[in-house]
Design an enzyme around this catalytic site. Structure first.
Site, mmCIF file in Angstrom:
data_model
loop_
_atom_site.group_PDB
_atom_site.id
_atom_site.type_symbol
_atom_site.label_atom_id
_atom_site.label_comp_id
_atom_site.label_asym_id
_atom_site.label_seq_id
_atom_site.Cartn_x
_atom_site.Cartn_y
_atom_site.Cartn_z
ATOM 1 N N HIS A 139 -1.104 -0.227 -9.930
ATOM 2 C CA HIS A 139 -1.784 -1.109 -8.967
ATOM 3 C C HIS A 139 -2.413 -2.317 -9.679
ATOM 4 O O HIS A 139 -3.601 -2.602 -9.493
ATOM 5 C CB HIS A 139 -2.844 -0.338 -8.159
ATOM 6 N N ARG A 164 0.850 -1.185 0.000
ATOM 7 C CA ARG A 164 0.000 0.000 0.000
ATOM 8 C C ARG A 164 0.892 1.243 0.000
ATOM 9 O O ARG A 164 1.897 1.300 0.731
ATOM 10 C CB ARG A 164 -0.904 0.032 1.244
ATOM 11 N N GLU A 179 -4.744 7.081 -5.329
ATOM 12 C CA GLU A 179 -4.928 6.348 -6.587
ATOM 13 C C GLU A 179 -6.292 6.672 -7.169
ATOM 14 O O GLU A 179 -7.240 6.825 -6.386
ATOM 15 C CB GLU A 179 -4.807 4.833 -6.356
HETATM 16 N N1 LIG Z 1 -0.672 -4.589 -5.300
HETATM 17 C C1 LIG Z 1 -1.592 -5.525 -5.314
HETATM 18 O O1 LIG Z 1 -2.131 -5.853 -6.371
HETATM 19 C C2 LIG Z 1 -1.960 -6.220 -4.048
HETATM 20 C C3 LIG Z 1 -1.560 -5.728 -2.836
HETATM 21 N N2 LIG Z 1 -1.869 -6.407 -1.680
HETATM 22 C C4 LIG Z 1 -1.382 -5.846 -0.422
HETATM 23 O O2 LIG Z 1 -0.434 -6.744 0.128
HETATM 24 C C5 LIG Z 1 -0.633 -6.804 1.541
HETATM 25 C C6 LIG Z 1 -0.102 -8.118 2.084
HETATM 26 O O3 LIG Z 1 -0.883 -9.192 1.593
HETATM 27 P P1 LIG Z 1 -0.745 -10.663 2.231
HETATM 28 O O4 LIG Z 1 0.681 -11.074 2.308
HETATM 29 O O5 LIG Z 1 -1.689 -11.526 1.494
HETATM 30 O O6 LIG Z 1 -1.295 -10.373 3.686
HETATM 31 P P2 LIG Z 1 -0.937 -11.136 5.049
HETATM 32 O O7 LIG Z 1 -2.003 -10.723 6.016
HETATM 33 O O8 LIG Z 1 -0.724 -12.579 4.803
HETATM 34 O O9 LIG Z 1 0.456 -10.488 5.495
HETATM 35 C C7 LIG Z 1 0.593 -9.205 5.992
HETATM 36 C C8 LIG Z 1 1.669 -9.229 7.049
HETATM 37 O O10 LIG Z 1 1.893 -7.899 7.542
HETATM 38 C C9 LIG Z 1 2.368 -8.083 8.854
HETATM 39 N N3 LIG Z 1 2.459 -6.877 9.656
HETATM 40 C C10 LIG Z 1 1.516 -6.307 10.457
HETATM 41 N N4 LIG Z 1 2.037 -5.238 11.086
HETATM 42 C C11 LIG Z 1 3.325 -5.113 10.669
HETATM 43 C C12 LIG Z 1 4.368 -4.204 10.974
HETATM 44 N N5 LIG Z 1 4.209 -3.201 11.860
HETATM 45 N N6 LIG Z 1 5.555 -4.369 10.357
HETATM 46 C C13 LIG Z 1 5.751 -5.390 9.479
HETATM 47 N N7 LIG Z 1 4.788 -6.295 9.172
HETATM 48 C C14 LIG Z 1 3.588 -6.154 9.760
HETATM 49 C C15 LIG Z 1 1.396 -9.108 9.424
HETATM 50 O O11 LIG Z 1 1.890 -9.706 10.603
HETATM 51 C C16 LIG Z 1 1.293 -10.081 8.263
HETATM 52 O O12 LIG Z 1 2.207 -11.153 8.401
HETATM 53 C C17 LIG Z 1 -2.156 -6.613 1.687
HETATM 54 O O13 LIG Z 1 -2.490 -6.100 2.962
HETATM 55 C C18 LIG Z 1 -2.487 -5.647 0.591
HETATM 56 O O14 LIG Z 1 -2.443 -4.325 1.086
HETATM 57 C C19 LIG Z 1 -2.548 -7.574 -1.697
HETATM 58 C C20 LIG Z 1 -2.986 -8.100 -2.881
HETATM 59 C C21 LIG Z 1 -2.779 -7.437 -4.144
HETATM 60 O O1 LIG Z 2 -6.232 -7.365 -3.124
HETATM 61 C C1 LIG Z 2 -5.793 -6.242 -2.813
HETATM 62 O O2 LIG Z 2 -5.704 -5.856 -1.648
HETATM 63 C C2 LIG Z 2 -5.359 -5.337 -3.856
HETATM 64 O O3 LIG Z 2 -4.647 -4.398 -3.606
HETATM 65 C C3 LIG Z 2 -5.771 -5.572 -5.251
HETATM 66 O O4 LIG Z 2 -7.051 -5.264 -5.422
#
Ligand SMILES: NC(=O)C1=CN([C@@H]2O[C@H](COP(=O)(O)OP(=O)(O)OC[C@H]3O[C@@H](n4cnc5c(N)ncnc54)[C@H](O)[C@@H]3O)[C@@H](O)[C@H]2O)C=CC1
Ligand SMILES: O=C(O)C(=O)CO
Length: 333
Positions: free
Chosen positions: A288, A236, A265
């Site tokens: 994105h 993000r 965005e």
């Molecule tokens: N650009 C894109 O197309 C996409 C972006 N995302 C973003 O990626 C992020 C991560 O996705 P996942 O790995 O599936 O989520 P996840 O929930 O498996 O992992 C997120 C991690 O962040 C950690 N976290 C929480 N507080 C923290 C801190 N202070 N410092 C470091 N780490 C911390 C959590 O403990 C967790 O392990 C989502 O929250 C979303 O914002 C997700 C899907 C698509």
């Molecule tokens: O799945 C998410 O959180 C994304 O950023 C993509 O839509």
């Protein structure tokens, strides 16, 4: 049942057709719908699907019949979750639909920047050729240190790719993961972010956006990084102090950046405070779309329909996410 799906620009034809086939009335809203517009549309709606559109307490108050919100994606930062739970509205996301997908995109940017591909592509288009001079001296991934901030699903997938696949040393920072969990994901755990940053040749952000992670990478963290280090953000935009990042890139405090996400965005390249990034050779920008592959969209649509079916049927909604914000108070009406 009346169902509202926000962010119609992200096309989900299977979801739309299936909800209609089930006999529901489906209203599609654009991603730039105003809060007033969403309030009006949600007035008699029982199920709300959204990806990016903010869902505030005011929207929830305007939707007294709402039973559930399905975030068709992972990041739940645009939803006022405590307000939803206080009103008995279930909130669910679709974790894991794109863990390899986003990790691949992050790794692709990391490799592209290490090999100076964006700049070489531009020079081939403008000058037709480039000679192996210092300016084009690239870098290997093997033997380098990659720091992963946020070692959940996507962070762990990236660790597998870069560690086993490319022989990089993988270090990580995630205050919610135990050293054992980190080690078993092939990640050397650090509990001091600054100490980790000083060692990294590449840093990739995969933490959730929440109150404690907003601005996690600011001027001090950028200053701790090596002047050659590359920062990649597919998580993000607001995890990074973007003004500080621009400054660090302007002054060569870090080596480059690959960004798929921005605090504002879509990015308007005429007016955006970060528009200077578009002119920088050591920067790669994506709109994105790190998640957007045929395979991930198929998984996303199928999982979304499963969650919709539960909410429509009045059953408890399946929370697959480990995020404590979703795991608390998630009963449906
Ligand atoms: N650009 C894109 O197309 C996409 C972006 N995302 C973003 O990626 C992020 C991560 O996705 P996942 O790995 O599936 O989520 P996840 O929930 O498996 O992992 C997120 C991690 O962040 C950690 N976290 C929480 N507080 C923290 C801190 N202070 N410092 C470091 N780490 C911390 C959590 O403990 C967790 O392990 C989502 O929250 C979303 O914002 C997700 C899907 C698509
Ligand atoms: O799945 C998410 O959180 C994304 O950023 C993509 O839509």
């Amino acid at each position: 049942m009346k169902i509202v799906r926000c962010d119609r620009e992200l096309e989900t034809p299977l979801v739309d057709q299936t909800l209609r086939d089930w006999g529901h009335e489906l209203l599609l809203l654009p991603e730039d719908v105003s809060e007033d517009g969403l309030c009006a549309a949600a007035a008699d709606c029982e199920l709300l699907l959204m990806c990016y559109t903010p869902v505030s307490a005011r929207v929830l108050d305007a939707a007294p019949r709402l039973r559930g919100i399905v975030k068709y994606g992972v990041g739940i930062d645009a939803i006022d979750i405590p307000a939803a739970h206080a009103r008995g509205v279930a909130v669910v996301n679709i974790p894991g639909y794109a863990e390899e997908t986003v990790a691949e995109a992050a790794f692709a940017m990391l490799i592209a920047l290490a090999k100076k591909l964006p700049a070489l592509g531009r020079v081939m288009q403008s000058d037709g050729w480039a000679w192996p001079t210092e300016q084009w001296l690239a870098s290997d991934i093997a033997g380098k240190t990659l720091g992963i901030i946020g070692c959940g699903k996507i962070g762990a997938a990236l660790a597998r790719m870069a560690g086993a696949g490319f022989r990089a040393r993988i270090v990580g920072y995630d205050p919610h993961k135990s050293p054992e969990e980190m080690n078993s994901a092939g990640i050397e755990p650090y509990d001091d972010l600054h100490a980790m940053l000083t060692e990294c040749d590449f840093v990739s952000l995969h933490a959730v956006l929440c109150d404690t992670t907003r601005g996690l990478i600011g001027a001090a963290e950028l200053a701790a990084m090596k002047p050659t280090a590359v920062l990649v953000n597919t998580a993000r935009g607001a995890l990074v102090d973007e003004a500080a990042l621009l400054d660090a890139l302007r002054h060569g405090q870090i080596g480059g950046a690959g960004l798929d996400v921005f605090s504002q965005e879509p990015v308007d390249r005429q007016t955006h405070p970060l528009r200077e990034l578009y002119t920088m050779d050591n920067v790669m920008l994506l709109p994105h779309l790190a998640f957007y592959t045929a395979e991930a969209m198929r998984r996303l649509e199928l999982e979304t329909l499963d969650r919709c079916r539960e909410i429509i049927g009045g059953r408890p909604v399946t929370i697959l996410s480990n995020d404590p914000r979703l795991r608390m108070g998630a009963a449906t009406r």
